[in-house]
Design an enzyme around this catalytic site. Structure first.
Site, PDB file in Angstrom:
ATOM      1  N   GLN A  81     -65.548  42.837  29.788  1.00  5.12           N
ATOM      2  CA  GLN A  81     -64.890  42.130  28.688  1.00  5.12           C
ATOM      3  C   GLN A  81     -64.092  40.925  29.181  1.00  5.12           C
ATOM      4  O   GLN A  81     -63.943  39.933  28.465  1.00  5.12           O
ATOM      5  CB  GLN A  81     -63.979  43.089  27.930  1.00  5.12           C
ATOM      6  CG  GLN A  81     -64.728  44.214  27.234  1.00  5.12           C
ATOM      7  CD  GLN A  81     -65.782  43.684  26.260  1.00  5.12           C
ATOM      8  OE1 GLN A  81     -65.471  42.972  25.314  1.00  5.12           O
ATOM      9  NE2 GLN A  81     -67.038  44.025  26.500  1.00  5.12           N
ATOM     10  N   HIS A  91     -65.463  37.310  28.864  1.00  6.64           N
ATOM     11  CA  HIS A  91     -65.506  36.567  27.603  1.00  6.64           C
ATOM     12  C   HIS A  91     -64.829  35.211  27.720  1.00  6.64           C
ATOM     13  O   HIS A  91     -65.298  34.226  27.164  1.00  6.64           O
ATOM     14  CB  HIS A  91     -64.830  37.375  26.493  1.00  6.64           C
ATOM     15  CG  HIS A  91     -65.789  38.164  25.661  1.00  6.64           C
ATOM     16  ND1 HIS A  91     -66.486  37.614  24.625  1.00  6.64           N
ATOM     17  CD2 HIS A  91     -66.153  39.455  25.700  1.00  6.64           C
ATOM     18  CE1 HIS A  91     -67.253  38.534  24.064  1.00  6.64           C
ATOM     19  NE2 HIS A  91     -67.069  39.668  24.708  1.00  6.64           N
ATOM     20  N   GLU A 135     -57.951  45.599  20.849  1.00 19.43           N
ATOM     21  CA  GLU A 135     -59.182  45.424  20.069  1.00 19.43           C
ATOM     22  C   GLU A 135     -60.190  46.516  20.415  1.00 19.43           C
ATOM     23  O   GLU A 135     -60.717  47.202  19.542  1.00 19.43           O
ATOM     24  CB  GLU A 135     -59.784  44.045  20.358  1.00 19.43           C
ATOM     25  CG  GLU A 135     -61.112  43.795  19.662  1.00 19.43           C
ATOM     26  CD  GLU A 135     -61.776  42.508  20.102  1.00 19.43           C
ATOM     27  OE1 GLU A 135     -62.704  42.065  19.411  1.00 19.43           O
ATOM     28  OE2 GLU A 135     -61.385  41.943  21.148  1.00 19.43           O
ATOM     29  N   HIS A 136     -60.498  46.656  21.697  1.00 20.06           N
ATOM     30  CA  HIS A 136     -61.414  47.697  22.170  1.00 20.06           C
ATOM     31  C   HIS A 136     -60.625  48.701  22.999  1.00 20.06           C
ATOM     32  O   HIS A 136     -59.873  48.313  23.895  1.00 20.06           O
ATOM     33  CB  HIS A 136     -62.516  47.102  23.058  1.00 20.06           C
ATOM     34  CG  HIS A 136     -63.294  45.995  22.434  1.00 20.06           C
ATOM     35  ND1 HIS A 136     -63.084  44.666  22.745  1.00 20.06           N
ATOM     36  CD2 HIS A 136     -64.272  46.020  21.506  1.00 20.06           C
ATOM     37  CE1 HIS A 136     -63.919  43.911  22.043  1.00 20.06           C
ATOM     38  NE2 HIS A 136     -64.648  44.709  21.282  1.00 20.06           N
ATOM     39  N   ASP A 170     -70.594  46.100  21.024  1.00 17.35           N
ATOM     40  CA  ASP A 170     -70.709  44.658  20.812  1.00 17.35           C
ATOM     41  C   ASP A 170     -72.111  44.249  20.390  1.00 17.35           C
ATOM     42  O   ASP A 170     -72.280  43.292  19.632  1.00 17.35           O
ATOM     43  CB  ASP A 170     -70.362  43.913  22.108  1.00 17.35           C
ATOM     44  CG  ASP A 170     -68.870  43.694  22.270  1.00 17.35           C
ATOM     45  OD1 ASP A 170     -68.117  43.977  21.318  1.00 17.35           O
ATOM     46  OD2 ASP A 170     -68.459  43.224  23.344  1.00 17.35           O
ATOM     47  N   HIS A 222     -42.766  40.718 -23.073  1.00 14.38           N
ATOM     48  CA  HIS A 222     -43.489  41.922 -22.679  1.00 14.38           C
ATOM     49  C   HIS A 222     -43.196  43.058 -23.667  1.00 14.38           C
ATOM     50  O   HIS A 222     -44.101  43.789 -24.091  1.00 14.38           O
ATOM     51  CB  HIS A 222     -43.065  42.379 -21.277  1.00 14.38           C
ATOM     52  CG  HIS A 222     -43.609  41.558 -20.147  1.00 14.38           C
ATOM     53  ND1 HIS A 222     -43.315  40.239 -19.971  1.00 14.38           N
ATOM     54  CD2 HIS A 222     -44.435  41.909 -19.108  1.00 14.38           C
ATOM     55  CE1 HIS A 222     -43.925  39.783 -18.877  1.00 14.38           C
ATOM     56  NE2 HIS A 222     -44.610  40.789 -18.340  1.00 14.38           N
TER      57      HIS A 222
END
Length: 425
Positions: free
Chosen positions: A250, A253, A318-319, A352, A412
């Site tokens: 990862q 990335h 995230e992961h 992924d 109302h």
């Protein structure tokens, strides 16, 4: 006890979407809003050196691109899309419309209505994100979205054929070979030739993320996305090779992608750096992964499973990859994560690319309050009410009138009183 063996740069210390990015994106969006297709073309030519006669890829052109690719590539794309479609359909079937009679004569309900039009951004650059076409286009179509646009940038002046094939096979209604802020602006704001959409989804770089942030409100978005991040949780049942592989998998990335090791194993905690460096010597993407690990990598050593869970929830990654003796304990007790990957046989790359769950997930601790992209993101849960008897209208009206009086809402109150007079006995 919690020990920080290796400390990385935190979000509070990094300035990813700085003022320069914000100002540049703001000016680009304004230019496209004012000048439409002309501005889009100028940005594409300047930034991507791409100014074709038309940006749109026709169905016929897409079919030719599909036919030109190796059969194995198409079969692999179709396999991945089958897994993602199957799981998305199961999720869609789990979302039910409801209607219930809450009091005699009073009916309340909700309908799950698909967004009418969605723009999907599929990143290119160093990593043409073929899988993002499945995750966005295909999921939107399963949700029932009528019109799905997909944009992806050219790569060095060339058409990313596998990405176009994935967009087409996923069911995109319109496809454009266009990237960056100009693509986001075209989809959200519309131009002379492209109608605007109601929602934007898909990952991208800091400029794309900032464009989505600035456009939120005019259109819906999936998430405020940051760099990809991963958390590997391991105990002594795991080993340094697997941990290092999954961290670097990862970290490649981008140079600001956090990769965090959280472990109860001293062997892994103190042995991970040597293994990381060994693998970086042979990893083709080491130029990126090494910077990410050096600047944003972390190693945290704790004593107990309870501390593993507490720290993982604090990090809200995230992961989250769990390689421990009992990974399901984390499924039962963790509350903050984008996607959970349980056991050494599972890994983030599977999620992924192919396994079936969606890979567009919350970053920057957003997992504290949201999940990732799924069919439900493309649905609006809209309520309705119907009173079918005079008695019910008068009953609700009496309560409503008194409650409106407390708040000094005279108009109302009159709405309620009219029903009491009209339908009461």
């Amino acid at each position: 006890m919690i020990q920080q063996i290796k400390k990385g740069i935190t979000y509070a210390e990094s300035k990813e979407a700085d003022l320069k990015v914000r100002a540049l994106v703001e000016s680009m969006l304004e230019n496209v809003a004012q000048n439409g297709d002309k501005a889009v073309r100028e940005y594409s030519k300047k930034l991507d050196k791409w100014s074709p006669e038309k940006f749109r890829i026709s169905a016929e052109e897409a079919e030719a691109i599909v036919a030109s690719l190796p059969e194995q590539v198409i079969n692999d794309i179709k396999f991945a899309q089958t897994q993602i479609r199957n799981f998305a359909q199961i999720q869609r079937e789990a979302i039910k419309d409801v209607e219930v009679e809450t009091l005699p004569g009073v009916f309340l309900g909700h309908k799950n209505i698909p967004v009418n039009s969605v723009g999907c951004y599929v990143p290119g650059g160093r990593y043409p994100m073929v899988a993002s076409a499945h995750m966005s286009v295909l999921t939107a179509k399963v949700a029932g979205v009528k019109r799905v646009i997909a944009c992806t940038p050219p790569i060095n002046g060339e058409i990313p054929k596998a990405t176009i094939a994935a967009m087409y096979l996923a069911g995109a209604d319109e496809m454009y070979l266009l990237g960056g802020v100009q693509a986001i602006a075209m989809m959200a704001l519309g131009t002379e030739t492209v109608a605007s959409v109601d929602m934007l989804v898909g990952p991208g770089n800091a400029y794309v993320a900032e464009a989505k942030r600035q456009l939120f409100g005019k259109v819906g978005i999936d998430l405020f996305a940051g760099p990809t991040e991963t958390l590997v949780i391991a105990d002594d049942t795991c080993d340094v090779e697997m941990c290092a592989t999954d961290l670097l998998g990862q970290a490649e990335h981008g140079p600001t992608s956090p990769a965090v090791l959280l472990t109860t194993s001293k062997t892994i905690a103190y042995g991970i750096e040597e293994e990381i460096q060994r693998q970086l010597k042979v990893l083709p993407t080491a130029d990126i992964a090494s910077v990410s690990w050096r600047d944003y990598g972390q190693v945290i050593l704790v004593d107990t499973v309870e501390e593993l869970i507490a720290e993982a929830d604090r990090i809200a990654s995230e992961h989250v990859q769990v390689m421990t003796e009992n990974p399901r304990e984390f499924l039962e007790k963790m509350t903050n994560y984008g996607g959970l990957f349980l056991g050494a046989r599972t890994n983030v790359a599977f999620g992924d690319k192919v396994i079936g769950t969606n890979h567009t997930l919350p970053t920057k601790e957003a997992a504290r309050y949201t999940g990732g992209l799924w069919v439900g993101k493309f649905l609006k849960t809209c309520t309705y009410q119907e009173i079918k008897t005079d008695e019910a209208s008068a009953l609700i009206g009496e309560y409503c009138s008194r409650l409106c009086a407390i708040e000094n809402f005279a108009g109302h109150q009159e709405q309620a009183d009219l029903r009491v007079r009209r339908y009461g006995k």
